[in-house]
Enzyme design. Structure first.
Site, mmCIF file in Angstrom:
data_model
loop_
_atom_site.group_PDB
_atom_site.id
_atom_site.type_symbol
_atom_site.label_atom_id
_atom_site.label_comp_id
_atom_site.label_asym_id
_atom_site.label_seq_id
_atom_site.Cartn_x
_atom_site.Cartn_y
_atom_site.Cartn_z
ATOM 1 N N LYS A 1 -22.734 -15.768 -0.977
ATOM 2 C CA LYS A 1 -23.429 -15.645 -2.268
ATOM 3 C C LYS A 1 -22.406 -15.714 -3.396
ATOM 4 O O LYS A 1 -21.401 -14.994 -3.381
ATOM 5 C CB LYS A 1 -24.187 -14.315 -2.333
ATOM 6 C CG LYS A 1 -25.006 -14.139 -3.617
ATOM 7 C CD LYS A 1 -25.915 -12.945 -3.521
ATOM 8 C CE LYS A 1 -25.291 -11.667 -3.998
ATOM 9 N NZ LYS A 1 -25.017 -11.599 -5.441
ATOM 10 N N ASP B 1 -26.578 -16.823 -7.070
ATOM 11 C CA ASP B 1 -27.339 -15.661 -7.561
ATOM 12 C C ASP B 1 -27.010 -15.414 -9.039
ATOM 13 O O ASP B 1 -26.290 -14.472 -9.369
ATOM 14 C CB ASP B 1 -26.974 -14.447 -6.687
ATOM 15 C CG ASP B 1 -27.753 -13.201 -7.066
ATOM 16 O OD1 ASP B 1 -28.839 -13.327 -7.656
ATOM 17 O OD2 ASP B 1 -27.259 -12.096 -6.755
ATOM 18 N N LYS C 1 -29.482 -15.120 -11.378
ATOM 19 C CA LYS C 1 -30.568 -14.269 -11.916
ATOM 20 C C LYS C 1 -30.998 -14.689 -13.320
ATOM 21 O O LYS C 1 -31.000 -13.888 -14.260
ATOM 22 C CB LYS C 1 -30.140 -12.799 -11.952
ATOM 23 C CG LYS C 1 -29.790 -12.218 -10.600
ATOM 24 C CD LYS C 1 -29.530 -10.730 -10.716
ATOM 25 C CE LYS C 1 -29.083 -10.104 -9.413
ATOM 26 N NZ LYS C 1 -27.733 -10.508 -8.950
ATOM 27 N N ASP D 1 -35.100 -15.914 -18.957
ATOM 28 C CA ASP D 1 -35.105 -16.431 -20.327
ATOM 29 C C ASP D 1 -36.460 -17.073 -20.611
ATOM 30 O O ASP D 1 -37.371 -16.989 -19.775
ATOM 31 C CB ASP D 1 -33.951 -17.440 -20.486
ATOM 32 C CG ASP D 1 -33.333 -17.396 -21.878
ATOM 33 O OD1 ASP D 1 -34.112 -17.449 -22.871
ATOM 34 O OD2 ASP D 1 -32.104 -17.321 -21.991
ATOM 35 N N ILE D 2 -36.577 -17.728 -21.738
ATOM 36 C CA ILE D 2 -37.830 -18.418 -22.057
ATOM 37 C C ILE D 2 -37.951 -19.666 -21.165
ATOM 38 O O ILE D 2 -36.949 -20.151 -20.615
ATOM 39 C CB ILE D 2 -37.898 -18.808 -23.558
ATOM 40 C CG1 ILE D 2 -36.766 -19.772 -23.926
ATOM 41 C CG2 ILE D 2 -37.869 -17.559 -24.429
ATOM 42 C CD1 ILE D 2 -36.923 -20.369 -25.327
ATOM 43 N N THR E 1 -32.257 -3.477 -6.827
ATOM 44 C CA THR E 1 -32.105 -2.409 -5.831
ATOM 45 C C THR E 1 -31.293 -1.213 -6.350
ATOM 46 O O THR E 1 -31.195 -0.197 -5.677
ATOM 47 C CB THR E 1 -31.423 -2.960 -4.562
ATOM 48 O OG1 THR E 1 -30.210 -3.630 -4.951
ATOM 49 C CG2 THR E 1 -32.328 -3.941 -3.833
ATOM 50 N N ARG F 1 -20.088 -4.893 -0.201
ATOM 51 C CA ARG F 1 -18.933 -4.000 -0.132
ATOM 52 C C ARG F 1 -18.670 -3.365 1.233
ATOM 53 O O ARG F 1 -17.491 -3.174 1.574
ATOM 54 C CB ARG F 1 -19.031 -2.949 -1.254
ATOM 55 C CG ARG F 1 -18.739 -3.568 -2.622
ATOM 56 C CD ARG F 1 -19.213 -2.708 -3.759
ATOM 57 N NE ARG F 1 -20.673 -2.724 -3.868
ATOM 58 C CZ ARG F 1 -21.361 -2.050 -4.778
ATOM 59 N NH1 ARG F 1 -20.719 -1.299 -5.661
ATOM 60 N NH2 ARG F 1 -22.673 -2.122 -4.818
HETATM 61 O O1 LIG Z 1 -31.717 -6.355 -6.603
HETATM 62 C C1 LIG Z 1 -30.591 -6.848 -6.356
HETATM 63 C C2 LIG Z 1 -30.287 -8.178 -6.577
HETATM 64 C C3 LIG Z 1 -29.045 -8.659 -6.265
HETATM 65 N N1 LIG Z 1 -28.089 -7.840 -5.763
HETATM 66 C C4 LIG Z 1 -26.763 -8.423 -5.435
HETATM 67 O O2 LIG Z 1 -26.488 -8.241 -4.043
HETATM 68 C C5 LIG Z 1 -25.126 -7.873 -3.841
HETATM 69 C C6 LIG Z 1 -25.069 -6.550 -3.148
HETATM 70 O O3 LIG Z 1 -23.733 -6.169 -2.940
HETATM 71 P P1 LIG Z 1 -23.323 -4.792 -2.263
HETATM 72 O O4 LIG Z 1 -21.831 -4.753 -2.406
HETATM 73 O O5 LIG Z 1 -23.773 -4.873 -0.829
HETATM 74 O O6 LIG Z 1 -23.981 -3.677 -3.004
HETATM 75 C C7 LIG Z 1 -24.454 -7.894 -5.208
HETATM 76 O O7 LIG Z 1 -23.825 -9.147 -5.361
HETATM 77 C C8 LIG Z 1 -25.612 -7.796 -6.208
HETATM 78 O O8 LIG Z 1 -25.356 -8.529 -7.375
HETATM 79 C C9 LIG Z 1 -28.386 -6.531 -5.549
HETATM 80 O O9 LIG Z 1 -27.515 -5.728 -5.098
HETATM 81 N N2 LIG Z 1 -29.634 -6.067 -5.846
#
Ligand SMILES: O=c1ccn([C@@H]2O[C@H](COP(=O)(O)O)[C@@H](O)[C@H]2O)c(=O)[nH]1
Length: 241
Positions: free
Chosen positions: A31, A58, A60, A63-64, A122, A214
Site C-alpha cells: 500500500k 491509498d 483517500k 472532494d467535489i 479505524t 506497524r
Molecule cells: O480507516 C482506515 C483507513 C486506512 N488506514 C491505513 O491503513 C494503514 C494501517 O497501518 P497500521 O500501521 O497497521 O496501523 C495505514 O497506512 C493507514 O493510513 C487505516 O489505518 N484506517
C-alpha cells in the site's frame, strides 16, 4: 493467506521504502499512502510494478465531484489495483470517481483499479463519531450506510474496520470487496487504531484483504513478524504466544 495481507509503505522517503521492500521479499501486495506519495511522488509505483507487486494506492480522495474525477482519472493511469476515496464525498462524487478511474485506465491501456470507499476511519471511536463529528447514527449503522452508498454508486467495495466486516459482508454480499486496516495480532500494540481485531478474527468476519502495517514494519525483524502472522492464521505452533 499471506497474499491477502497488504503491507503499507508508511515511510518518509524512497530509500526507506526500498529498504522495507528488500526486508520483506515475500510481501506481494503493498500500500502506498499519503506520507510516501506526498514526499516522493509516483516513482514508487513504477518500482513496485518492476518488482511485480500488487499496489493499493491509498490517497483517500475526498472532494467535489469534478475534482474527484480529475484525481481518479490521473490515478487510473498508474495501473494500480486498488484506489481509495471517502464515501462521505457523496454519490455524485463516487460515481464520477468510478467513471474517471475507468477512463484513466483505458487511456493508459491498463486494467482499471478497483475503487473502494472509506466508511469510518479505524482510528475513530463511537464517542468521537458522536461528539466530535456530530454524526447522530450508531457507528455500526453509519459504516453500513457508507458501504451501501458506495455500493449503490457502483464502487467495488469499501475500507472498513474488521469489527464491522461481518455486518457489511452480510448486507452487501459476497462480491463486495472488504479491505480491513485496524488489524492487530495479539502480540502487537494497537497504537492509534481503535476498532481492531486479530488477523484470524478479521478473516473469519469476512474480510477479503487485511492491511497490517506497524506490527510488521516496525518489528525488529519485519520478515519474521510477517511469517508469524501467517503461522497465527494457519494455527501453527510457532505463531502462538
Ligand atoms: O480507516 C482506515 C483507513 C486506512 N488506514 C491505513 O491503513 C494503514 C494501517 O497501518 P497500521 O500501521 O497497521 O496501523 C495505514 O497506512 C493507514 O493510513 C487505516 O489505518 N484506517
Amino acid at each position: 493467506m499471506l497474499d491477502r495481507i497488504i503491507v503499507p509503505l508508511d515511510v518518509p522517503s524512497e530509500a526507506d521504502a526500498l529498504a522495507l521492500l528488500d526486508r520483506l521479499p515475500d510481501v506481494t501486495f503493498w500500500k502506498v499512502g499519503l506520507e510516501l506519495f506526498t514526499s516522493t511522488g509516483a516513482g514508487i509505483l513504477n518500482i513496485l510494478k518492476e518488482r511485480q507487486k500488487r499496489i493499493f494506492l491509498d490517497l483517500k480522495f475526498h472532494d467535489i465531484p469534478n475534482t474527484m474525477a480529475g484525481a481518479c482519472r490521473a490515478a487510473g493511469r498508474y495501473g494500480v489495483d486498488l484506489l481509495t476515496v471517502h464515501a462521505a464525498a457523496g454519490q455524485e462524487a463516487l460515481r464520477a470517481a468510478q467513471a474517471a478511474a475507468e477512463a484513466g485506465a483505458a487511456e493508459a491501456g491498463c486494467s482499471p483499479p478497483k475503487v473502494i470507499a472509506i466508511t469510518v476511519l479505524t482510528s475513530l471511536t463511537p464517542r468521537s463519531l458522536a461528539f466530535e463529528l456530530k454524526i447522530p447514527l450508531e457507528l455500526n449503522d453509519y459504516a453500513l450506510q457508507m458501504a451501501l452508498l458506495a455500493q449503490e454508486s457502483g464502487l467495488a467495495g469499501v475500507v472498513c474496520s474488521p469489527q464491522e466486516a461481518a455486518q457489511l459482508r452480510d448486507v452487501c454480499g459476497q462480491d463486495f470487496l472488504l479491505v480491513c486496516p485496524g488489524v492487530r495480532p495479539r502480540w502487537a500494540e494497537a497504537k492509534d487504531q481503535k476498532r481492531t481485531l486479530t488477523p484470524e478474527a478479521a478473516f473469519k468476519a469476512g474480510a477479503d484483504y487485511l492491511v497490517v502495517g506497524r506490527p510488521i514494519t516496525m518489528a525488529e525483524d519485519p520478515a519474521a513478524a510477517f511469517q508469524r502472522i501467517g503461522q497465527d492464521l494457519t494455527g501453527e505452533e510457532g505463531g502462538k504466544l
